[in-house]
Design a protein around this motif. Structure first.
Motif, short mmCIF file in Angstrom:
data_model
loop_
_atom_site.label_atom_id
_atom_site.label_comp_id
_atom_site.label_asym_id
_atom_site.label_seq_id
_atom_site.Cartn_x
_atom_site.Cartn_y
_atom_site.Cartn_z
N ASN A 42 75.59 54.83 40.96
CA ASN A 42 75.71 53.49 40.40
C ASN A 42 75.24 53.41 38.95
O ASN A 42 75.33 52.36 38.33
CB ASN A 42 74.90 52.49 41.23
CG ASN A 42 75.57 52.23 42.58
OD1 ASN A 42 76.79 52.22 42.66
ND2 ASN A 42 74.77 52.05 43.61
N GLY A 43 74.70 54.51 38.43
CA GLY A 43 74.17 54.52 37.06
C GLY A 43 75.27 54.65 36.03
O GLY A 43 76.46 54.66 36.37
N PRO A 44 74.89 54.78 34.77
CA PRO A 44 75.88 54.93 33.69
C PRO A 44 76.69 56.22 33.82
O PRO A 44 76.19 57.20 34.39
CB PRO A 44 75.02 54.95 32.42
CG PRO A 44 73.63 55.30 32.86
CD PRO A 44 73.50 54.81 34.26
N PHE A 45 77.90 56.20 33.31
CA PHE A 45 78.77 57.36 33.40
C PHE A 45 78.12 58.58 32.75
O PHE A 45 77.72 58.54 31.60
CB PHE A 45 80.12 57.07 32.73
CG PHE A 45 81.09 58.20 32.88
CD1 PHE A 45 81.90 58.28 34.00
CD2 PHE A 45 81.19 59.19 31.91
CE1 PHE A 45 82.80 59.35 34.16
CE2 PHE A 45 82.08 60.25 32.06
CZ PHE A 45 82.87 60.32 33.18
N GLN A 46 78.02 59.66 33.53
CA GLN A 46 77.52 60.94 33.01
C GLN A 46 78.14 62.05 33.84
O GLN A 46 78.82 61.80 34.82
CB GLN A 46 75.99 61.00 33.08
CG GLN A 46 75.44 61.03 34.51
CD GLN A 46 73.95 61.37 34.57
OE1 GLN A 46 73.09 60.57 34.23
NE2 GLN A 46 73.65 62.60 35.01
N TYR A 47 77.89 63.29 33.44
CA TYR A 47 78.43 64.44 34.16
C TYR A 47 77.32 65.20 34.89
O TYR A 47 76.17 65.18 34.47
CB TYR A 47 79.12 65.39 33.18
CG TYR A 47 80.31 64.78 32.49
CD1 TYR A 47 81.59 64.88 33.03
CD2 TYR A 47 80.15 64.06 31.30
CE1 TYR A 47 82.69 64.31 32.40
CE2 TYR A 47 81.25 63.48 30.66
CZ TYR A 47 82.51 63.61 31.21
OH TYR A 47 83.59 63.03 30.60
N VAL A 48 77.72 65.87 35.99
CA VAL A 48 76.85 66.84 36.65
C VAL A 48 77.64 68.14 36.81
O VAL A 48 78.87 68.12 36.83
CB VAL A 48 76.37 66.39 38.06
CG1 VAL A 48 75.33 65.30 37.95
CG2 VAL A 48 77.54 65.97 38.94
N ASP A 49 76.93 69.26 36.94
CA ASP A 49 77.64 70.51 37.14
C ASP A 49 78.16 70.55 38.57
O ASP A 49 77.47 70.14 39.51
CB ASP A 49 76.74 71.72 36.82
CG ASP A 49 75.70 71.96 37.91
OD1 ASP A 49 74.83 71.08 38.08
OD2 ASP A 49 75.79 73.01 38.58
N LYS A 50 79.40 71.01 38.68
CA LYS A 50 80.09 70.93 39.97
C LYS A 50 79.42 71.80 41.01
O LYS A 50 79.32 71.43 42.19
CB LYS A 50 81.56 71.37 39.79
CG LYS A 50 82.44 71.05 40.97
CD LYS A 50 83.88 71.47 40.70
CE LYS A 50 84.75 71.19 41.91
NZ LYS A 50 86.14 71.68 41.67
N GLN A 51 78.92 72.95 40.60
CA GLN A 51 78.39 73.92 41.55
C GLN A 51 77.10 73.46 42.23
O GLN A 51 77.03 73.42 43.46
CB GLN A 51 78.15 75.27 40.85
CG GLN A 51 78.05 76.39 41.86
CD GLN A 51 78.18 77.75 41.18
OE1 GLN A 51 78.26 77.87 39.96
NE2 GLN A 51 78.21 78.79 41.99
N SER A 52 76.09 73.10 41.45
CA SER A 52 74.79 72.75 42.06
C SER A 52 74.51 71.26 42.06
O SER A 52 73.68 70.79 42.84
CB SER A 52 73.66 73.47 41.33
OG SER A 52 73.36 72.82 40.11
N GLY A 53 75.15 70.52 41.17
CA GLY A 53 74.87 69.10 41.04
C GLY A 53 73.48 68.80 40.50
O GLY A 53 73.04 67.66 40.49
N GLN A 54 72.78 69.83 40.02
CA GLN A 54 71.40 69.66 39.55
C GLN A 54 71.28 69.37 38.06
O GLN A 54 70.27 68.85 37.61
CB GLN A 54 70.61 70.94 39.79
CG GLN A 54 70.21 71.18 41.22
CD GLN A 54 69.36 72.44 41.30
OE1 GLN A 54 68.35 72.57 40.63
NE2 GLN A 54 69.79 73.38 42.12
N PHE A 55 72.30 69.78 37.30
CA PHE A 55 72.19 69.70 35.84
C PHE A 55 73.15 68.65 35.31
O PHE A 55 74.12 68.27 35.98
CB PHE A 55 72.44 71.07 35.21
CG PHE A 55 71.57 72.12 35.84
CD1 PHE A 55 70.19 71.94 35.93
CD2 PHE A 55 72.13 73.25 36.42
CE1 PHE A 55 69.37 72.88 36.54
CE2 PHE A 55 71.33 74.21 37.03
CZ PHE A 55 69.95 74.02 37.10
N MET A 56 72.87 68.17 34.10
CA MET A 56 73.65 67.05 33.60
C MET A 56 74.16 67.27 32.18
O MET A 56 73.67 68.13 31.46
CB MET A 56 72.79 65.77 33.64
CG MET A 56 71.62 65.73 32.67
SD MET A 56 72.00 64.91 31.10
CE MET A 56 72.58 63.34 31.67
N MET A 57 75.16 66.48 31.82
CA MET A 57 75.61 66.34 30.44
C MET A 57 75.88 64.87 30.20
O MET A 57 76.43 64.18 31.08
CB MET A 57 76.89 67.15 30.17
CG MET A 57 76.69 68.65 30.10
SD MET A 57 75.85 69.15 28.56
CE MET A 57 75.33 70.83 29.03
#
Ligand code: DDH
Length: 285
Positions: free
Chosen positions: A212-227
């Protein structure tokens, strides 16, 4: 009788090597974030400086105005009180250092002590009043793309190569929902200064985060990291991407270019005393 109006300026009464060591001593704290104040010190130094406008020659680190509520309260500066509060005892210990010098030096100490390059730094910034705070809106908006990033950094006087080098600081630290609204670190070692911002950006598949937060990216593999959307601009824009590829492949080239661009950032708009020496501090360990 003889008298003179000459007094030693405050900035000359400070032992900066000693301040460097004492800032370094404040970095570690196992109860704070990932165990280090380094990332938020770097962000404080950057936000203190990144308000510069080369046309009007206003803003920048000179003045230390980021400590005043009028500027500290800008949305982009949320959370920087953690860095300022951590550094405040040093202002008491070294009353002759300006806040402007203390905050920029903290950025240099953090970059170096977290494993980054040596960054040249000069003292002599003077503190100014709340009336000298810059208007809100001078720092980048993370939800925007390459055009906006260029508008903001060209205003400071940077070119595409320098912008691409500076954003490599996103190897450090994390986003906090309570501060910016975004969430997560950019990589698995947020308290080490590395070229991982570039390697992660290129090597991962980045997908929109489902939340529900602002649009951002996560890494598809682990979902732990962001951009951030603004980070993704460095992958999508072909001019920025040239440098991203270079810095991903060559950590030394990144360190050299980052050190130059970061030193320039911390000096934007500063009128240094003519006899202010340039320091290249020795990293402690
Ligand atoms: Fe940044 N940054 N930054 N950044 N930044 C955030 C965190 C950190 C943008 C947005 C954000 C630079 C450029 C950009 C650091 C250093 C630098 C956060 C998260 C956002 C949002 C804040 C939070 O929630 O705590 C955008 C947009 C840009 C851009 O458009 C280029 C630059 C140039 C630097 C630099 O230092 C040279 C650091 C370090 C952090 C991690 C802070 C922390 O507390 O951890």
């Amino acid at each position: 009788y003889f008298y003179s109006n000459e007094t030693t300026p405050s900035w000359k009464k400070v032992n900066y090597n000693s301040v460097y060591k004492d800032i370094a001593g404040l970095l570690e704290d196992e109860d704070y974030d990932d165990g280090s104040y380094g990332p938020v010190f770097v962000r404080l130094a950057w936000h203190a400086s990144g308000t510069y406008d080369k046309k009007t020659r206003t803003g920048g680190s000179d003045g230390g105005t980021i400590r005043h509520p009028a500027e500290a309260g800008h949305g982009a500066n949320n959370g920087l009180e953690h860095a300022r509060d951590r550094l405040e005892p040093l202002k008491k210990q070294y009353p002759n250092i300006s806040y402007a010098d203390l905050y920029t030096l903290a950025g240099v100490v953090a970059v170096q002590e977290l494993g980054g390059p040596t960054v040249r730094w000069r003292p002599g910034r003077e503190d100014k009043t709340e009336a000298d705070c810059t208007p809100d809106g001078r720092l980048p908006d993370a939800s925007q793309g390459a055009d906006h990033v260029r508008d903001i950094f060209y205003r400071m006087g940077f070119n595409d190569q320098e912008i691409a080098a500076l954003v490599g600081a996103h190897a450090l630290g994390r986003c906090h929902t309570s501060r910016s609204g975004f969430e997560g670190p950019w990589n698995a070692s947020p308290t080490s200064f590395t070229n991982f911002f570039y390697t992660e950006l290129l090597n991962n598949t980045w997908v929109p985060k489902k939340w529900n937060g602002p649009f951002q990216y996560v890494d598809k593999q682990s979902g732990q990291f962001m951009m951030l959307p603004a980070d993704m601009a460095f992958k999508k824009d072909s001019e920025f991407r040239k440098y991203v590829e270079k810095y991903a492949a060559d950590q030394d080239a990144f360190f050299e270019d980052f050190a130059k661009a970061f030193a320039k950032l911390l000096e934007l708009g500063v009128k240094f005393p003519e006899d202010a020496p340039v320091y290249e501090f020795k990293t402690l360990e």
